[in-house]
Design an enzyme around this catalytic site. Structure first.
Site, PDB file in Angstrom:
ATOM      1  CB  SER A 251      10.433  41.900  14.802  1.00 50.22           C
ATOM      2  OG  SER A 251      10.400  40.579  14.306  1.00 50.22           O
ATOM      3  CE  LYS A 252      11.020  46.945   9.183  1.00 49.50           C
ATOM      4  NZ  LYS A 252       9.686  47.531   9.326  1.00 49.50           N
ATOM      5  NE  ARG A 253      11.468  36.981  14.000  1.00 52.32           N
ATOM      6  CZ  ARG A 253      10.659  36.185  14.656  1.00 52.32           C
ATOM      7  NH1 ARG A 253       9.926  35.303  14.001  1.00 52.32           N
ATOM      8  NH2 ARG A 253      10.567  36.248  15.967  1.00 52.32           N
ATOM      9  CG  HIS A 254       5.887  38.951  13.689  1.00 55.09           C
ATOM     10  ND1 HIS A 254       6.697  39.483  14.658  1.00 55.09           N
ATOM     11  CD2 HIS A 254       5.752  37.639  13.987  1.00 55.09           C
ATOM     12  CE1 HIS A 254       7.034  38.532  15.513  1.00 55.09           C
ATOM     13  NE2 HIS A 254       6.481  37.404  15.125  1.00 55.09           N
ATOM     14  N   GLY A 255       5.873  41.066   9.442  1.00 52.99           N
ATOM     15  CA  GLY A 255       5.223  41.925   8.442  1.00 52.99           C
ATOM     16  C   GLY A 255       5.353  43.381   8.846  1.00 52.99           C
TER      17      GLY A 255
END
Ligand code: GLU
Length: 501
Positions: A251-255
């Site tokens: 998800s977004k928090r992984h990039g």
């Protein structure tokens, strides 16, 4: 004949996990001579957009995936947008209502919420309480006549085991007691996912449903719907999800998560496709980097792994380096243009300019991503002897007697030399070597600094000829002005002279 489908919801960018699902369906269809369908699942009117559909189609095409039936190309089983198939869902819902396999539900959101809270507080599963299950047809008609707008729910048979053999995960079993009656048509008349997907997969004669594991708990509901509608269910295959390094879904928090983001980071489509194929599957024979046709030839669902695959950008970069090395330089030149623009090097090259860039791209052969090309090639467009010597370390290196003798000799040799290709550059370097008795690093480091304005960079055998090739270009080539080696050497020698104590 195998018929498979990719069925994205157009509610955002194409996520790489969904791109992998699309790819696995593509590999299956192309490897077996089957048919791939693109179906747009846009019944969530609030979240679906035309822009997202267009972006998904563009990204799939960019990846090189194609399909045999779809909203943009038609086909014998269309329409291929769920929003254009509402009449079909209505008619099958009516059939289920008629057979008492479905019923009207008048429960309000607020009521459903209260029921859910109560169930949770009592430690029961938070499934539909069944309030409207027992309403008679008469009671339902009266309420509809009185102006209420009901949803339609599917009556899940009680006390049943639903078992299916998943082509990836093997036998999967659900007991119907844990499944609440799902809504199949919302009060606004739009079909719910579980219902539309069954009607569509059945009418589109889909033989294999290959999708993300997040849908596995929907499958028993869908199988029961197939049964109630008198359709034969397809084979199901649930792919494990693509995870981030911490083993939670990517998800977004992984990039970066979307195909569009990886494209703008400068990955080639063939690299992303090849890498995505390796998440949870292996082509076998110790091979990993293979043309997509060969991947399709080797692909089979039986070999797809059960365990979650971690998205490893390092490995993607490795695949990208391979494809950058073997790619046609003219194509890379074209693809690198937006990155030059982003880096502030504006250009609008004509064919000659592009041809030059393609040659110069050899200097960027070792980059991980196209976005790194402008920095690798910056020595062409951005040469400034004064700026180089403003660096205190470079200045003190170049001032030293031995380096200085190289600077002077190089400027003198180049003053009368023709434009340099690789051979002529070697001749010049040999003459400077003979005149100064410097060799190895003591010879080539100052030459590098003089001709590129930098202490590090690509091989001089590549850079130096590219500089002079660029210096010869007419303005009409559309490439920013490139200062030649002769002018660089003269400017550098002068700038160094001015800085001598
Ligand atoms: N529209 C669904 C999704 O994007 C498709 C699920 C399926 O393939 O059945 O998740």
């Amino acid at each position: 004949m195998m018929r498979v489908r990719f069925a994205p919801s157009p509610t955002g960018q194409l996520h790489v996990g969904n791109a992998r699902t699309a790819l696995f369906n593509w590999l299956l269809a192309r490897g077996s001579g089957g048919t791939l369908i693109l179906r747009i699942e846009d019944t969530d009117v609030e979240r679906s957009t035309k822009e997202s559909e267009a972006a998904i189609v563009r990204d799939l095409r960019w990846l090189g995936l194609d399909w045999d039936e779809g909203p943009d190309i038609g086909g014998a089983h269309g329409p291929y947008r769920q929003s254009e198939r509402l009449h079909l869902y209505q008619s099958y819902a009516a059939e289920l209502l008629g057979a008492d396999a479905a019923y009207y539900c008048f429960c309000s959101m607020a009521q459903l919420d209260v029921d859910r809270q109560e169930a949770l507080a009592a430690g029961r599963p938070a499934r539909y309480a069944g309030t409207c299950r027992r309403l008679s047809r008469e009671q339902a008609s009266e309420r509809i006549t009185a102006g209420e707008r009901p949803a339609i729910r599917f009556r899940i048979p009680e006390q049943r085991d639903v078992v299916f053999t998943d082509a990836v995960r093997g036998d999967v079993r659900f007991h119907t007691d844990v499944i609440g009656d799902p809504i199949i048509v919302r009060a606004d008349g739009t079909p719910a996912y579980n219902f539309a997907v069954v009607v569509d997969d059945a009418l589109m004669a889909v033989t294999h449903v290959v999708r993300g594991e997040d849908h596995i708990s929907n499958t028993p509901r869908q199988i029961l719907l197939y049964e109630a509608l008198g359709f034969a269910p397809p084979t199901f295959a649930h792919l494990s999800l693509v995870m981030g390094p911490d083993h939670s879904p990517l998800s977004k928090r992984h990039g970066a998560t979307s195909v569009a983001e990886f494209r703008s980071k400068g990955y080639l489509p063939e690299a992303l496709v090849n890498y995505l194929a390796l998440i949870g599957w292996s082509p076998g024979g110790g091979d990993e980097l293979l043309p997509v046709e060969e991947l399709a030839h080797r692909f089979s669902l039986e070999k797809v792994g059960h365990s979650a695959g971690v998205f490893d950008e390092e490995k993607l970069a490795w695949a990208n380096r391979h494809y950058l090395k073997i790619a046609d330089p003219a194509r890379l030149a074209e693809l690198s243009l937006p990155y030059f623009n982003d880096a502030g090097v504006r250009m609008a090259p004509d064919d000659r300019g592009l041809g030059f860039l393609a040659t110069a791209m050899a200097m960027g052969a070792s980059v991980d991503r196209l976005s790194q090309v402008p920095a690798r090639l910056a020595l062409l467009f951005d040469y400034d002897a004064d700026a180089a010597l403003a660096d205190a370390r470079l200045l003190s290196e170049m001032r030293g007697g031995e380096a200085r003798s190289v600077v002077v000799a190089l400027a003198e040799e180049l003053a009368s030399a023709p434009r340099l290709d690789r051979e002529k550059f070697r001749d010049v370097a040999n003459r400077v070597k003979a005149r100064t008795s410097q060799k190895g690093k003591a010879l080539f480091h100052p030459i590098r600094v003089v001709l590129t304005g930098r202490a590090e960079g690509p091989e001089l055998d590549l850079a130096v000829p590219a500089i002079d090739l660029g210096a010869e270009l007419p303005a009409s080539a559309g490439i920013p002005k490139i200062i030649g080696n002769r002018e660089r050497a003269a400017a550098f020698a002068r700038a160094l002279e001015e800085r001598l104590p």
